[in-house]
Design a protein around this motif. Sequence first.
Motif, PDB file in Angstrom:
ATOM      1  N   LEU A 137       0.914  -1.401  -0.198  1.00 22.26           N
ATOM      2  CA  LEU A 137       0.301  -0.546  -0.100  1.00 22.26           C
ATOM      3  C   LEU A 137       0.860   1.366   0.676  1.00 22.26           C
ATOM      4  N   GLU A 138       2.245   1.449   0.059  1.00 22.46           N
ATOM      5  CA  GLU A 138       2.728   2.675   0.526  1.00 22.46           C
ATOM      6  C   GLU A 138       3.107   3.145  -1.484  1.00 22.46           C
ATOM      7  N   THR A 139       2.637   2.133  -1.566  1.00 15.42           N
ATOM      8  CA  THR A 139       3.631   2.043  -2.773  1.00 15.42           C
ATOM      9  C   THR A 139       2.637   2.873  -4.341  1.00 15.42           C
ATOM     10  N   LEU A 140       1.397   2.670  -3.530  1.00 18.18           N
ATOM     11  CA  LEU A 140      -0.136   3.994  -3.659  1.00 18.18           C
ATOM     12  C   LEU A 140       0.740   5.393  -3.873  1.00 18.18           C
ATOM     13  N   THR A 141       1.052   6.616  -5.647  1.00 13.21           N
ATOM     14  CA  THR A 141       1.202   7.263  -5.628  1.00 13.21           C
ATOM     15  C   THR A 141       0.523   8.729  -5.100  1.00 13.21           C
ATOM     16  N   ASP A 142       0.343   9.668  -4.881  1.00 10.01           N
ATOM     17  CA  ASP A 142      -0.365  10.506  -4.589  1.00 10.01           C
ATOM     18  C   ASP A 142      -1.894  11.132  -4.753  1.00 10.01           C
ATOM     19  N   GLU A 143      -1.252  11.029  -5.890  1.00  4.63           N
ATOM     20  CA  GLU A 143      -2.632  10.498  -7.300  1.00  4.63           C
ATOM     21  C   GLU A 143      -3.536   9.051  -7.423  1.00  4.63           C
ATOM     22  N   GLY A 144      -3.393   8.751  -6.281  1.00  8.58           N
ATOM     23  CA  GLY A 144      -4.202   7.282  -6.248  1.00  8.58           C
ATOM     24  C   GLY A 144      -4.446   6.326  -7.067  1.00  8.58           C
ATOM     25  N   THR A 145      -2.578   6.180  -7.708  1.00  7.36           N
ATOM     26  CA  THR A 145      -2.818   4.802  -8.481  1.00  7.36           C
ATOM     27  C   THR A 145      -1.221   3.880  -7.876  1.00  7.36           C
ATOM     28  N   ILE A 146      -1.667   2.435  -8.226  1.00  4.88           N
ATOM     29  CA  ILE A 146      -0.734   1.735  -7.844  1.00  4.88           C
ATOM     30  C   ILE A 146      -0.896   1.069  -9.389  1.00  4.88           C
ATOM     31  N   LYS A 147       0.455  -0.038  -9.572  1.00  3.51           N
ATOM     32  CA  LYS A 147      -0.064  -1.295  -9.993  1.00  3.51           C
ATOM     33  C   LYS A 147      -0.276  -2.305 -10.041  1.00  3.51           C
ATOM     34  N   ILE A 148      -1.456  -2.827 -10.942  1.00  4.61           N
ATOM     35  CA  ILE A 148      -2.479  -3.728 -10.531  1.00  4.61           C
ATOM     36  C   ILE A 148      -1.363  -5.033  -9.606  1.00  4.61           C
ATOM     37  N   LYS A 149      -0.152  -5.451 -10.009  1.00  3.99           N
ATOM     38  CA  LYS A 149       0.208  -6.368  -9.216  1.00  3.99           C
ATOM     39  C   LYS A 149       0.219  -5.901  -7.793  1.00  3.99           C
ATOM     40  N   SER A 150       0.404  -4.833  -7.567  1.00  2.00           N
ATOM     41  CA  SER A 150       1.043  -3.831  -6.070  1.00  2.00           C
ATOM     42  C   SER A 150      -0.513  -4.137  -5.239  1.00  2.00           C
ATOM     43  N   LEU A 151      -1.499  -3.822  -6.243  1.00  2.00           N
ATOM     44  CA  LEU A 151      -2.513  -3.781  -5.410  1.00  2.00           C
ATOM     45  C   LEU A 151      -3.124  -5.193  -5.135  1.00  2.00           C
ATOM     46  N   PHE A 152      -2.231  -6.569  -5.985  1.00  2.00           N
ATOM     47  CA  PHE A 152      -3.641  -7.146  -4.980  1.00  2.00           C
ATOM     48  C   PHE A 152      -2.455  -7.938  -4.150  1.00  2.00           C
ATOM     49  N   TYR A 153      -1.563  -7.161  -3.456  1.00  2.00           N
ATOM     50  CA  TYR A 153      -0.077  -7.485  -2.692  1.00  2.00           C
ATOM     51  C   TYR A 153      -0.860  -6.693  -1.496  1.00  2.00           C
ATOM     52  N   VAL A 154      -2.158  -5.852  -1.960  1.00  2.00           N
ATOM     53  CA  VAL A 154      -2.781  -5.343  -0.770  1.00  2.00           C
ATOM     54  C   VAL A 154      -3.956  -6.305  -0.761  1.00  2.00           C
ATOM     55  N   LEU A 155      -4.319  -6.503  -1.283  1.00  2.00           N
ATOM     56  CA  LEU A 155      -5.480  -6.653  -1.359  1.00  2.00           C
ATOM     57  C   LEU A 155      -6.131  -8.651  -0.735  1.00  2.00           C
ATOM     58  N   ARG A 156      -5.048  -9.345  -1.356  1.00  2.00           N
ATOM     59  CA  ARG A 156      -5.000 -10.777  -0.884  1.00  2.00           C
ATOM     60  C   ARG A 156      -4.411 -10.918   0.598  1.00  2.00           C
ATOM     61  N   PRO A 157      -3.787 -10.279   0.867  1.00  2.00           N
ATOM     62  CA  PRO A 157      -3.235 -10.479   2.264  1.00  2.00           C
ATOM     63  C   PRO A 157      -4.103  -9.860   3.510  1.00  2.00           C
ATOM     64  N   LEU A 158      -4.986  -8.984   3.153  1.00  2.00           N
ATOM     65  CA  LEU A 158      -5.739  -7.928   4.013  1.00  2.00           C
ATOM     66  C   LEU A 158      -6.733  -9.177   3.980  1.00  2.00           C
ATOM     67  N   LEU A 159      -7.006  -9.760   2.921  1.00  2.00           N
ATOM     68  CA  LEU A 159      -8.455 -10.597   2.845  1.00  2.00           C
ATOM     69  C   LEU A 159      -7.803 -11.808   3.702  1.00  2.00           C
ATOM     70  N   SER A 160      -6.054 -12.310   3.590  1.00  2.00           N
ATOM     71  CA  SER A 160      -6.283 -13.514   4.313  1.00  2.00           C
ATOM     72  C   SER A 160      -5.943 -13.023   5.764  1.00  2.00           C
ATOM     73  N   ALA A 161      -5.722 -11.873   6.114  1.00  2.14           N
ATOM     74  CA  ALA A 161      -5.601 -11.690   7.919  1.00  2.14           C
ATOM     75  C   ALA A 161      -6.763 -11.488   8.559  1.00  2.14           C
ATOM     76  N   LYS A 162      -7.546 -11.337   7.612  1.00  2.00           N
ATOM     77  CA  LYS A 162      -9.319 -10.878   8.213  1.00  2.00           C
ATOM     78  C   LYS A 162      -9.449 -12.466   8.661  1.00  2.00           C
ATOM     79  N   TRP A 163      -9.098 -13.161   7.695  1.00  2.00           N
ATOM     80  CA  TRP A 163     -10.089 -15.054   7.637  1.00  2.00           C
ATOM     81  C   TRP A 163      -9.466 -15.059   8.908  1.00  2.00           C
ATOM     82  N   CYS A 164      -8.235 -15.069   9.285  1.00  2.00           N
ATOM     83  CA  CYS A 164      -7.518 -15.713  10.089  1.00  2.00           C
ATOM     84  C   CYS A 164      -7.969 -15.407  11.577  1.00  2.00           C
TER      85      CYS A 164
END
Length: 264
Positions: A137-164
């Motif tokens: 998430l720290e790779t998110l730019t000030d304009e609110g953009t991010i590489k799509i690969k990095s976005l999924f490195y936010v989404l999947r781990p966050l969902l995994s944390a919530k599952w745990c």
Amino acid sequence: MNTTILNELAAIEAAYNIRILYACESGSRAWGFPSPDSDYDVRFIYTSPYKSYLSINDSKDHLSFPINSELDVYGWDLKKVLQLMYKSNTTPFEWLQSPMIYREEAGFRDELWSLCGAYFSQRSNIHHYLGIAKGALETLTDEGTIKIKSLFYVLRPLLSAKWCLERNGIAPMTIEPLLTLMPDKMKTMTQELIALKANAAEALMVTVNDDLLRHIKTEYNYCSTASSDLPRNQFDAEKLNDCFFKTIMRYDDTRLERKETAAP
């Protein structure tokens, strides 16, 4: 590609005098959101001849190789895998759930997986996944953009944390069951991003929807706060030690050589 991977694994076995017990995919292809240019993240677990574990010298516990445009191959010695399981490291938990298995000694994965639940630490697994999500998430730019690969490195781990946190168990490796934790609107957005990624380069920059970004930050804070007071687990290594001894003896080819040498 499957043939290429199998040939590579066979060559590694021969070159390093090891026995690969399990090899799987452990990247976006296994997680459920590959891109056309996604490489193959091949991970394997191996054993060495039993004498190497008895040496007074420390032996190497991993094998890594140069990454090319198609293959990223990496392996861990069984002893290292079991040591990480003892620490409730999420990586062995994920490898053993991979839907893409390249090689496996019969029953090996099931045997290891049957031990994993006894070494699950809710606290350490949540904090691990939150660390990955935070870094991406720290790779998110000030304009609110991010590489799509990095976005999924936010989404999947966050969902995994919530599952745990909410299920108090090991998180699924693939994203599809994790999506059940999302509100319908967020789930639809994520599924649309998966469809987009399936036809786009991993470096594609995307603008994160404001609602999705608020959801990400809310969920991150929720998981972080809720997990802060969870207990630190202490485990007994006896089952892992037993598994280690039985496995290296079962797959030690030099035992056969010793018997043949001793025969009249």
